[in-house]
Motif scaffolding. Sequence first.
Motif, PDB file in Angstrom:
ATOM      1  N   PHE A 103      -9.381  63.321  34.632  1.00  0.00           N
ATOM      2  CA  PHE A 103      -9.850  64.589  35.212  1.00  0.00           C
ATOM      3  C   PHE A 103      -8.711  65.555  35.481  1.00  0.00           C
ATOM      4  O   PHE A 103      -8.931  66.672  35.903  1.00  0.00           O
ATOM      5  CB  PHE A 103     -10.579  64.321  36.531  1.00  0.00           C
ATOM      6  N   ALA A 104      -7.485  65.071  35.268  1.00  0.00           N
ATOM      7  CA  ALA A 104      -6.346  65.856  35.713  1.00  0.00           C
ATOM      8  C   ALA A 104      -6.288  67.226  35.054  1.00  0.00           C
ATOM      9  O   ALA A 104      -5.810  68.183  35.650  1.00  0.00           O
ATOM     10  CB  ALA A 104      -5.065  65.080  35.438  1.00  0.00           C
ATOM     11  N   ASP A 105      -6.795  67.328  33.822  1.00  0.00           N
ATOM     12  CA  ASP A 105      -6.665  68.591  33.113  1.00  0.00           C
ATOM     13  C   ASP A 105      -7.841  69.530  33.350  1.00  0.00           C
ATOM     14  O   ASP A 105      -7.824  70.668  32.913  1.00  0.00           O
ATOM     15  CB  ASP A 105      -6.533  68.326  31.607  1.00  0.00           C
ATOM     16  N   TRP A 106      -8.863  69.020  34.001  1.00  0.00           N
ATOM     17  CA  TRP A 106     -10.028  69.883  34.207  1.00  0.00           C
ATOM     18  C   TRP A 106      -9.750  70.916  35.285  1.00  0.00           C
ATOM     19  O   TRP A 106      -9.081  70.619  36.260  1.00  0.00           O
ATOM     20  CB  TRP A 106     -11.230  69.043  34.652  1.00  0.00           C
ATOM     21  N   PRO A 107     -10.318  72.114  35.134  1.00  0.00           N
ATOM     22  CA  PRO A 107     -10.217  73.067  36.257  1.00  0.00           C
ATOM     23  C   PRO A 107     -11.254  72.691  37.317  1.00  0.00           C
ATOM     24  O   PRO A 107     -12.214  73.415  37.561  1.00  0.00           O
ATOM     25  CB  PRO A 107     -10.522  74.404  35.593  1.00  0.00           C
ATOM     26  N   ILE A 108     -11.037  71.548  37.918  1.00  0.00           N
ATOM     27  CA  ILE A 108     -12.083  70.966  38.761  1.00  0.00           C
ATOM     28  C   ILE A 108     -12.336  71.822  39.998  1.00  0.00           C
ATOM     29  O   ILE A 108     -13.476  71.949  40.455  1.00  0.00           O
ATOM     30  CB  ILE A 108     -11.708  69.520  39.108  1.00  0.00           C
ATOM     31  N   LEU A 109     -11.286  72.443  40.525  1.00  0.00           N
ATOM     32  CA  LEU A 109     -11.499  73.249  41.739  1.00  0.00           C
ATOM     33  C   LEU A 109     -12.318  74.498  41.427  1.00  0.00           C
ATOM     34  O   LEU A 109     -13.208  74.869  42.190  1.00  0.00           O
ATOM     35  CB  LEU A 109     -10.157  73.616  42.362  1.00  0.00           C
ATOM     36  N   SER A 110     -12.003  75.133  40.296  1.00  0.00           N
ATOM     37  CA  SER A 110     -12.805  76.297  39.911  1.00  0.00           C
ATOM     38  C   SER A 110     -14.257  75.897  39.722  1.00  0.00           C
ATOM     39  O   SER A 110     -15.175  76.614  40.117  1.00  0.00           O
ATOM     40  CB  SER A 110     -12.287  76.888  38.603  1.00  0.00           C
ATOM     41  N   LEU A 111     -14.444  74.737  39.121  1.00  0.00           N
ATOM     42  CA  LEU A 111     -15.804  74.251  38.912  1.00  0.00           C
ATOM     43  C   LEU A 111     -16.516  74.122  40.254  1.00  0.00           C
ATOM     44  O   LEU A 111     -17.659  74.558  40.419  1.00  0.00           O
ATOM     45  CB  LEU A 111     -15.745  72.906  38.191  1.00  0.00           C
ATOM     46  N   LEU A 112     -15.817  73.553  41.224  1.00  0.00           N
ATOM     47  CA  LEU A 112     -16.433  73.332  42.532  1.00  0.00           C
ATOM     48  C   LEU A 112     -16.745  74.652  43.232  1.00  0.00           C
ATOM     49  O   LEU A 112     -17.659  74.722  44.046  1.00  0.00           O
ATOM     50  CB  LEU A 112     -15.499  72.506  43.417  1.00  0.00           C
ATOM     51  N   ILE A 113     -15.951  75.678  42.949  1.00  0.00           N
ATOM     52  CA  ILE A 113     -16.201  76.972  43.597  1.00  0.00           C
ATOM     53  C   ILE A 113     -17.356  77.699  42.912  1.00  0.00           C
ATOM     54  O   ILE A 113     -18.288  78.177  43.561  1.00  0.00           O
ATOM     55  CB  ILE A 113     -14.934  77.853  43.549  1.00  0.00           C
ATOM     56  N   TRP A 114     -17.282  77.755  41.569  1.00  0.00           N
ATOM     57  CA  TRP A 114     -18.212  78.650  40.865  1.00  0.00           C
ATOM     58  C   TRP A 114     -19.526  77.995  40.537  1.00  0.00           C
ATOM     59  O   TRP A 114     -20.539  78.679  40.396  1.00  0.00           O
ATOM     60  CB  TRP A 114     -17.542  79.219  39.609  1.00  0.00           C
ATOM     61  N   LEU A 115     -19.550  76.681  40.433  1.00  0.00           N
ATOM     62  CA  LEU A 115     -20.830  76.026  40.161  1.00  0.00           C
ATOM     63  C   LEU A 115     -21.861  76.346  41.244  1.00  0.00           C
ATOM     64  O   LEU A 115     -22.958  76.809  40.934  1.00  0.00           O
ATOM     65  CB  LEU A 115     -20.617  74.510  39.997  1.00  0.00           C
ATOM     66  N   PRO A 116     -21.525  76.131  42.529  1.00  0.00           N
ATOM     67  CA  PRO A 116     -22.549  76.480  43.521  1.00  0.00           C
ATOM     68  C   PRO A 116     -22.819  77.979  43.627  1.00  0.00           C
ATOM     69  O   PRO A 116     -23.966  78.369  43.874  1.00  0.00           O
ATOM     70  CB  PRO A 116     -21.983  75.924  44.830  1.00  0.00           C
ATOM     71  N   ILE A 117     -21.798  78.817  43.428  1.00  0.00           N
ATOM     72  CA  ILE A 117     -22.048  80.263  43.572  1.00  0.00           C
ATOM     73  C   ILE A 117     -22.988  80.741  42.461  1.00  0.00           C
ATOM     74  O   ILE A 117     -24.023  81.366  42.720  1.00  0.00           O
ATOM     75  CB  ILE A 117     -20.725  81.062  43.541  1.00  0.00           C
ATOM     76  N   LEU A 118     -22.636  80.396  41.224  1.00  0.00           N
ATOM     77  CA  LEU A 118     -23.506  80.810  40.119  1.00  0.00           C
ATOM     78  C   LEU A 118     -24.849  80.090  40.211  1.00  0.00           C
ATOM     79  O   LEU A 118     -25.903  80.669  39.959  1.00  0.00           O
ATOM     80  CB  LEU A 118     -22.826  80.533  38.779  1.00  0.00           C
ATOM     81  N   GLY A 119     -24.793  78.820  40.604  1.00  0.00           N
ATOM     82  CA  GLY A 119     -26.031  78.067  40.793  1.00  0.00           C
ATOM     83  C   GLY A 119     -26.923  78.735  41.824  1.00  0.00           C
ATOM     84  O   GLY A 119     -28.145  78.782  41.669  1.00  0.00           O
ATOM     85  N   GLY A 120     -26.304  79.253  42.869  1.00  0.00           N
ATOM     86  CA  GLY A 120     -27.076  79.926  43.909  1.00  0.00           C
ATOM     87  C   GLY A 120     -27.809  81.133  43.354  1.00  0.00           C
ATOM     88  O   GLY A 120     -28.992  81.347  43.635  1.00  0.00           O
ATOM     89  N   PHE A 121     -27.119  81.906  42.522  1.00  0.00           N
ATOM     90  CA  PHE A 121     -27.793  83.074  41.942  1.00  0.00           C
ATOM     91  C   PHE A 121     -28.883  82.648  40.967  1.00  0.00           C
ATOM     92  O   PHE A 121     -29.921  83.306  40.848  1.00  0.00           O
ATOM     93  CB  PHE A 121     -26.773  83.998  41.275  1.00  0.00           C
ATOM     94  N   LEU A 122     -28.638  81.522  40.307  1.00  0.00           N
ATOM     95  CA  LEU A 122     -29.658  81.001  39.395  1.00  0.00           C
ATOM     96  C   LEU A 122     -30.918  80.616  40.176  1.00  0.00           C
ATOM     97  O   LEU A 122     -32.043  80.924  39.771  1.00  0.00           O
ATOM     98  CB  LEU A 122     -29.093  79.792  38.643  1.00  0.00           C
TER      99      LEU A 122
END
Lengths: 504, 482
Positions: free
Chosen positions: A2-21
């Motif tokens: 997982f080291a190369d994944w932008p995991i923090l961005s995922l954690l931030i934007w997944l719920p925000i975009l998910g919320g709008f969805l």
Amino acid sequence: MFADWPILSLLIWLPILGGFLVLAAGRDAPHVARRLGLAVAVATFVASLPLWFTFERGTADMQFQELASWIPAFNVNYHLGVDGISMPLILLTTLITVVVIVAAWESVKDRIAYYMAAMLVMEGLMIGMFAAMDAVLFYVFFEAMLIPMFLVIGIWGGPRRVYATLKFFLYTFLGSVFMLVALIWMYIQSGSFLIQDFHALQIGLTAQILIFLAFFMAFAVKIPMFPVHTWLPDAHVEAPTGGSVILAAIMLKIGGYGFLRFSLPITPDASAVLDTMMIVLSLIAIVYIGVVALIQSDMKKLIAYSSIAHMGFVTLGFFLAFYIYSNTGDWEGASLGIAGGMVQMISHGFISAAMFLAVGVLYDRLHSRQIADYGGVVNTMPWFAAFFVLFAMANTGLPGTSGFVGEFMVILAAFKADFWIAFLAATTLILAAGYTLWLVKRVIFGAVANENVAGLSDMNRREFFLMGVLAFFTLLLGVWPAPLLDVMNATIDHLVAHIAQSKL
Amino acid sequence: MNFEIPNFLPAVPEMFVLGMACLILVIDAFLPDSRRDVTYGLVQATLVGAAGLTLWLMGPETILTFSDTFVKDPMADILKLAVYVTSFLVFLYSRPYLMERGIHKGEFYILGLFAVLGMMIMISGHNLLTLYLGLELLSLSSYALVAFWRDNSRATEAAMKYFVLGALASGLLLYGMSMIYGMTGSLDIAVIAAELVAADESLNIPLVFGLVFLVVAVAFKLGAVPFHMWVPDVYDGAPTAVTLFIATAPKIAAFAFLMRLLVEGMGPMHADWQGMLIILAVLSLAVGNVIAIAQTSIKRMLAYSTIAHIGFLFMGILAGTDSGYASAMFYVIVYAITAAGGFGMIVFLSRKGFEADQIDDFKGLAKRNPWFAFIMLLLLFSMAGVPPTVGFYAKLAVIQAAVGADLVWLAIVAVIFSIIGAFYYLRVVKMMFFDDPQEGAEEPVQPSGALATALSINGLAVLLLGIFPGLLLSLTHYAIIG
């Protein structure tokens, strides 16, 4: 892997975009909104697990870093990263959000899609705040989360919700704008908004004290400390259950996190000069607010005051460090106090969430939060009573629960500082036992008080699940806190080594 | 005697707008009332065309022409583009408002276009007289626009007030200019600056005397306290479509005016005008934010909010650094976009016979139309300076300029007043989201037409520019610093 994944961005934007969805898809379909909201929250929680499992324990470096240019004109970057202090708080956030979403399943009836969306957006913003390494980015998330919370309290809150939510917003806004000026001042000095560059910045004592006070305004309001705590009981009482849970379990921790991330390392000398003030205010929170909690007749208000008292322990643990050093000349006890404060924050996240959920369970049934309206609940809701007693015990700091670990560590550190500080801090064990157990006695035990209580039905599967999850973590952290301490140790040692060096 | 043919190229957008305005004036005279949309379409096309010309001519170099009375530099290009965009939005928002009230006349657009021309000349003026001419062209068009709804007595009254005070300000400005001319012997901005550097100390007092008049006149035009009395009355009395116009694009031009006059011309006297602007800024922040709380009319509330924003604008300029000017420029562009959205929302909610100009008219908007309540929420939070909307970065930039100029106390005063300001913006949010609609106004708001689309884009722009503020900030830095 997982080291190369932008995991923090995922954690931030997944719920925000998910919320709008959720908002887009579930506006006219409450079922869709609920399921989609839960799916997003669970996905975020699952995505946050690699943080815990692949986190490197032995280092204080920022991990999972992401860097992208954001506002080149001001040298502001989209710079994310976590260390041993922020990582556990992010996990707490993702877990509590799942709990909040499930808790809202039936109890929120009006505009459920908006509620789910607000909670998810708030989750993303809170994670962003914990993960931000750039001061402007931090500030943006820090302020932006006020907007969804403002709406949550204002739309789904109780009768005095407008007053409470305006007070909440303006108090926090008032505190944070001074921090903004301080951050800009440091940017002018250092040419960068990177928080770590602020840590390295040499600042004179007068400036340090002013900066410390600016941070103090921001974080003391948030955590909240006496005497700027008055917004919290109002906000808690009026907020819907989920709002209260987010407030108590996560938002209050932002104040504590801010002290560790900003106040201590940026202004160590000012912290050393002003530590008496901080310790005194913490002790007032512990003792005075504890007494105030005793006389509350509203369950939520009682738990709100209890939160302030428990947060007093957190600030006490953090600011004991300098006192211990000037008394004993060594920094070892300092780590203990800070680690104790951190454990207390995480533990309070579980316990306060559970307590507010418990009040929510009762409120959903009888639409009252007054202690006087209950009595003998154990007779009709035995499972609920069992959980309630467990969390009450954890709230009083019973050994074996997570509440004990943090308080014990802080009191231990306090003994190294001064007997009387430890003595006053330890009174909380009595006071907390007093107000919590008295609450249990009046609500849970005794004869069935009235017909309404007689007609109560016990928790359903959903509520049982929520309580079970939180009970599991409360007990786990109580009997086996080592993994959590392992994660934090290197960071806290590094922090203590940093504040041990004067900037003058 | 040599006569040189001036280089017309830098002024092509101005000439285009002037030519088109005259042409449309003639065309409009022959159109029947039912075909006013042709005028509207031509005016919007003119703005688009002018934008195309400005973009085509855009370049990093500073070009002087017409005997150095006219300048084209990056700042002028970008500010003109901002003027086109806001004016385009304003005309778009105004059309349904005018049509519903039966005042959909060509004069509105043509006067507006002449005002745009005035603004362009103000932005590119490099001579006291050019600047004055631009300002007067803008002002006279604005007076006529305010008075343009003849049957409306409040609008006529507002126009009278606007005209009398505006004329007074113009007089002060001319007086100040004549003093400066007397001391320096030139009307050319660059020559004045050079003369000021070399000026004898004995000239100090008359120069400051002239400077005071210039500053007062500009403060009048911008509506800074204590020269603000006309602002709420005119904003409230004018038809909302006109308020929308005078509250947005002219502020951009006024910023350019201030830059040309004070910074480029009187720059060597920075120490003198800095103190004056500090007083104006603090008073504007205080009065604007505090009095806005007491308003019941949203137009008046936004008028006081504008006054407070002018205070912030001054903060950036008075810092006296390039980054300060850039931040003020960013601030004014952001303000214009946000204010266009805010007043546009009033236009959107109004119907024939119902102006929607009371704060109470926003009650329960979230129930009547959640999407536009959300858009208004974004606009209000942007005005309050709450991230992640673009208003936050505007405040961040000017506060940073003030702190950079060792004016930390001013930054603190500004943030304290912005907290007070947050309250009245929040109150509108509260009414939209937490209150029920007023009796008789429960029916959902039906969005329709271009206005609804443009307003949505306007609101979302405030959010998107807030999430990605880098580009616009870099543009303003490029405009000022290069």
